[in-house]
Scaffold this motif. Structure first.
Motif, mmCIF file in Angstrom:
data_model
loop_
_atom_site.group_PDB
_atom_site.id
_atom_site.type_symbol
_atom_site.label_atom_id
_atom_site.label_comp_id
_atom_site.label_asym_id
_atom_site.label_seq_id
_atom_site.Cartn_x
_atom_site.Cartn_y
_atom_site.Cartn_z
ATOM 1 N N ASP A 1 0.861 -1.193 0.000
ATOM 2 C CA ASP A 1 0.000 0.000 0.000
ATOM 3 C C ASP A 1 0.891 1.235 0.000
ATOM 4 O O ASP A 1 1.517 1.556 1.011
ATOM 5 C CB ASP A 1 -0.919 -0.014 1.223
ATOM 6 N N ILE A 2 0.920 1.910 -1.135
ATOM 7 C CA ILE A 2 1.856 3.026 -1.291
ATOM 8 C C ILE A 2 1.269 4.364 -0.857
ATOM 9 O O ILE A 2 1.972 5.359 -0.840
ATOM 10 C CB ILE A 2 2.314 3.144 -2.763
ATOM 11 N N HIS A 3 -0.030 4.388 -0.522
ATOM 12 C CA HIS A 3 -0.592 5.691 -0.125
ATOM 13 C C HIS A 3 -1.162 5.645 1.292
ATOM 14 O O HIS A 3 -2.343 5.391 1.510
ATOM 15 C CB HIS A 3 -1.651 6.198 -1.099
ATOM 16 N N ILE B 1 3.856 2.705 2.499
ATOM 17 C CA ILE B 1 4.659 3.907 2.269
ATOM 18 C C ILE B 1 3.846 5.098 2.742
ATOM 19 O O ILE B 1 2.653 5.206 2.446
ATOM 20 C CB ILE B 1 5.033 4.036 0.780
ATOM 21 N N PHE B 2 4.508 5.976 3.531
ATOM 22 C CA PHE B 2 3.790 7.162 4.008
ATOM 23 C C PHE B 2 4.566 8.430 3.664
ATOM 24 O O PHE B 2 5.463 8.403 2.830
ATOM 25 C CB PHE B 2 3.452 7.046 5.496
ATOM 26 N N GLY B 3 4.157 9.541 4.293
ATOM 27 C CA GLY B 3 4.738 10.830 3.922
ATOM 28 C C GLY B 3 4.077 11.413 2.685
ATOM 29 O O GLY B 3 4.627 12.303 2.038
ATOM 30 N N ASN B 4 2.885 10.930 2.349
ATOM 31 C CA ASN B 4 2.214 11.382 1.139
ATOM 32 C C ASN B 4 1.573 12.761 1.300
ATOM 33 O O ASN B 4 1.405 13.265 2.406
ATOM 34 C CB ASN B 4 1.141 10.355 0.736
ATOM 35 N N GLN C 1 -2.904 7.297 -9.148
ATOM 36 C CA GLN C 1 -3.273 6.455 -8.003
ATOM 37 C C GLN C 1 -4.792 6.462 -7.868
ATOM 38 O O GLN C 1 -5.391 7.521 -7.711
ATOM 39 C CB GLN C 1 -2.658 6.984 -6.717
ATOM 40 N N VAL C 2 -5.404 5.275 -7.907
ATOM 41 C CA VAL C 2 -6.866 5.195 -7.855
ATOM 42 C C VAL C 2 -7.338 4.366 -6.665
ATOM 43 O O VAL C 2 -6.581 3.578 -6.090
ATOM 44 C CB VAL C 2 -7.433 4.581 -9.157
ATOM 45 N N GLY C 3 -8.601 4.548 -6.327
ATOM 46 C CA GLY C 3 -9.232 3.757 -5.277
ATOM 47 C C GLY C 3 -10.081 2.661 -5.892
ATOM 48 O O GLY C 3 -10.182 2.545 -7.112
ATOM 49 N N CYS C 4 -10.707 1.843 -5.041
ATOM 50 C CA CYS C 4 -11.542 0.779 -5.591
ATOM 51 C C CYS C 4 -12.960 0.844 -5.056
ATOM 52 O O CYS C 4 -13.763 -0.042 -5.292
ATOM 53 C CB CYS C 4 -10.925 -0.589 -5.326
ATOM 54 N N ARG C 5 -13.294 1.921 -4.346
ATOM 55 C CA ARG C 5 -14.674 2.084 -3.867
ATOM 56 C C ARG C 5 -14.929 3.580 -3.683
ATOM 57 O O ARG C 5 -14.006 4.379 -3.830
ATOM 58 C CB ARG C 5 -14.886 1.290 -2.578
ATOM 59 N N PRO C 6 -16.180 3.953 -3.388
ATOM 60 C CA PRO C 6 -16.417 5.381 -3.167
ATOM 61 C C PRO C 6 -15.567 5.853 -1.986
ATOM 62 O O PRO C 6 -15.383 5.100 -1.029
ATOM 63 C CB PRO C 6 -17.902 5.449 -2.800
ATOM 64 N N ILE C 7 -15.022 7.072 -2.074
ATOM 65 C CA ILE C 7 -14.396 7.637 -0.881
ATOM 66 C C ILE C 7 -15.569 7.966 0.039
ATOM 67 O O ILE C 7 -16.435 8.761 -0.314
ATOM 68 C CB ILE C 7 -13.614 8.929 -1.189
ATOM 69 N N GLY C 8 -15.601 7.309 1.188
ATOM 70 C CA GLY C 8 -16.788 7.427 2.025
ATOM 71 C C GLY C 8 -16.522 8.156 3.328
ATOM 72 O O GLY C 8 -15.635 7.783 4.074
ATOM 73 N N GLY D 1 -4.108 3.213 -4.831
ATOM 74 C CA GLY D 1 -3.474 4.250 -4.013
ATOM 75 C C GLY D 1 -4.299 5.204 -3.182
ATOM 76 O O GLY D 1 -3.765 6.171 -2.727
ATOM 77 N N LEU D 2 -5.540 5.032 -2.886
ATOM 78 C CA LEU D 2 -6.225 6.079 -2.119
ATOM 79 C C LEU D 2 -6.618 5.644 -0.699
ATOM 80 O O LEU D 2 -7.509 6.225 -0.104
ATOM 81 C CB LEU D 2 -7.485 6.550 -2.862
#
Ligand SMILES: [Zn+2]
Length: 562
Positions: free
Chosen positions: A58-60, A85-88, A294-301, A436-437
């Motif tokens: 998980d890079i984000h 990975i953090f510091g994003n 960098q994309v997600g796989c569900r609604p940002i909720g 990535g989200l």
């Protein structure tokens, strides 16, 4: 005799190749054999009926602070993640001058919704330079591998002082050079990249916009030149992509000669903007630059419960009057006092929060055990209220009070403009995107998407009913080899001889997300949302078992990536 053999599992190896029945042998920290009929292991795991995948990368995330106080890095470690990975997004905790930590806390609190009291108590700040921060991370016990990046906003403040906190202030040539020197030093010490934020969604707690918001070409190019000199690192950016923004970032990435990684998601006020950005990404790739979205796989909720940061009644005077009470006492009052409930529902305050919530009821859903993260708009609070000829506020209060006051609502505020995940499917299948989200460690009491690696598999390869599913092999690759490769981590993300033994053994039929919950386990008794999973039989980090039947084993084999 091998140290470990996972026998007769279904190997989904992270390359996208078709799944196959095979044994996997591990010796010390490394996968040594994959194939049929491997010899005995000192430990044998029966993999029949199980998936064997690489550990997820998980890079984000935003575990910058949590990594210094929580060796288990939850929720991520409950979801098969073996590298974070953090510091994003331009925020973090180094470099820092003595006495200036409060500003960094204020920035992280505002941008990522991690309470200042939690950070003030939890983060020791016994470092100044970025390399010193890396040394503290390296020494901290941890369940998985972690990597850190240099946050632009923090670097700016370190070099420019108070001026650096104001995005409209322009650094002079000497300041740009100084930032470059510090960035180069950090990259050589092991920082995995440089990150910045160019979104007006990001504000410090004090209301000021994020420091790097409008950084212009001389500043961006100065930082890029430092990356070029160091010859390493990824340039990660969270941007609103206003006019000229992508072009400036692309030019900086060309100066850096390093990969550019930008957040790609659908926003409601410009639902097609992401397509334009995607086209720009494709054009840059066609021109030979390394760029991904960098994309997600569900609604940002946005999660809402009586105990979360924000909920439909959180600014209501009748609610705020009870704020000092413990959660159980507040719930009891709600339960006993019909007059209080009537006031909450009928006498709405005339404020921004309440208006926003009211307008969002068409995108707000009850998050119960059956919730599948791709709800029909006909089940939104607004639609239900209309069908029942009732007030959506009454339905909202009922939903929050359900389950002894632990009920939840979720507002699908991004990636769900059209009320389906087709748009997300389009993002996922694009070869220019990586996962990535998740934002693990951030938005601790508003969002809980760091459970996404589990959802990626359960929803997209097994449960989705409202449209096409995606191949499991493709999805696993997306969360393993692809994310690892995006950061140059070529030693992991694939189940093959010679790779690190970061492995998941998953009971895929049983794999499921548990309902999110509010827990009070942060420093200073701070609260956060968390979400667990069921179905992870075993997780191994460099050959050491860290999770068994969804519980931590206590082993902490993680290291700092440098
Ligand atoms: Zn972020």
């Amino acid at each position: 005799m091998h140290d470990l053999v996972i026998r007769d599992g279904t190997v989904v190896d992270g390359t996208g190749a078709p799944r196959r029945a095979a044994d996997v042998a591990v010796d010390s920290e490394t996968i040594t054999m994959v194939g049929p009929g491997i010899g005995r292991g000192r430990r044998e795991i029966d993999g029949r009926g199980m998936l064997v995948t690489p550990g997820f990368v998980d890079i984000h995330t935003h575990y910058d602070g949590q990594a210094t106080w929580d060796p288990y890095l939850t929720p991520s470690s409950w979801h098969g993640v073996t590298t974070v990975i953090f510091g994003n997004c331009g925020v973090g905790f180094a470099p820092v001058r003595p006495g200036t930590a409060p500003y960094l806390i204020n920035l992280m609190e505002g941008v990522e919704d991690i309470p200042g009291t939690v950070l003030a108590e939890g983060v020791s700040f016994d470092w100044e330079s970025f390399p010193e921060y890396l040394d503290v991370l390296a020494a901290a016990p941890k369940v998985m591998d972690v990597g850190a990046q240099m946050p632009h906003g923090v670097l700016r403040f370190y070099v420019m002082g108070e001026r650096g906190a104001d995005h409209a202030e322009v650094p002079d040539a000497a300041e740009i050079a100084r930032m470059g020197v510090l960035l180069e030093e950090a990259l050589h010490a092991g920082a995995l990249g440089l990150t910045t934020s160019r979104t007006t969604k990001h504000r410090a707690r004090d209301g000021r916009l994020t420091p790097g918001l409008s950084a212009s070409e001389p500043e961006l190019f100065g930082l890029a030149a430092a990356m070029n000199r160091a010859g390493r690192g990824v340039f990660e950016v969270n941007s609103d992509f206003g006019p000229g923004d992508f072009e400036a970032l692309r030019a900086a990435a060309a100066v850096a000669n390093r990969p550019l990684s930008v957040l790609l998601l659908q926003v409601n006020n410009a639902p097609d903007l992401w397509r334009k950005t995607r086209a720009q990404i494709h054009a840059a790739r066609a021109a030979g630059l390394s760029v991904n979205g960098q994309v997600g796989c569900r609604p940002i909720g946005i999660m809402m419960a009586l105990e979360t940061t924000s909920h439909p009644f959180s600014t209501h005077p009748a609610w705020t009057a009870m704020e000092a009470l413990p959660p159980a006492a507040r719930f009891q009052r709600l339960e006993r006092d019909p007059q209080l409930r009537r006031v909450l529902i009928e006498e709405l305050p005339d404020d921004e929060h309440t208006r926003t919530i009211g307008q969002a009821f068409g995108r707000t859903y009850v998050l119960d055990e059956a919730y599948d993260y791709e709800p029909h708009t006909s089940s939104s609070l607004a639609a239900r209220a209309q069908a029942q000829h009732r007030s959506p506020w009454a339905l909202a209060l009922e939903a929050l009070m359900a389950n002894q006051g632990k009920g939840m609502l979720t507002h699908t505020f991004e990636n769900y403009t059209e009320g389906s995940l087709e748009v997300v499917r389009e993002m996922l299948v694009d070869e220019a995107t990586i996962m990535g989200l998740g934002d693990g460690g951030a938005h601790v009491c508003t969002i809980c998407d760091s459970s996404s690696p589990t959802f990626l598999l359960t929803h997209w390869a097994r449960d989705r009913s409202r449209g096409p599913q995606l191949p499991l092999e493709f999805l696993v690759r997306k969360q393993t080899r692809d994310t690892a490769a995006a950061y140059g981590l070529h030693d992991r993300g694939i189940v093959a001889p010679g790779y690190r033994a970061d492995l998941n053994v998953i009971d895929f039929e049983r794999l499921r997300l548990c309902k999110p919950e509010v827990v009070y386990d942060l420093p200073a008794g701070g609260r956060r949302l968390t979400q667990r999973a069921q179905g992870y039989r075993h997780t191994f980090v460099a050959g050491t078992e860290t999770l068994c039947d969804d519980e931590h084993t206590g082993a902490l084999p993680g290291r700092l990536l440098r």
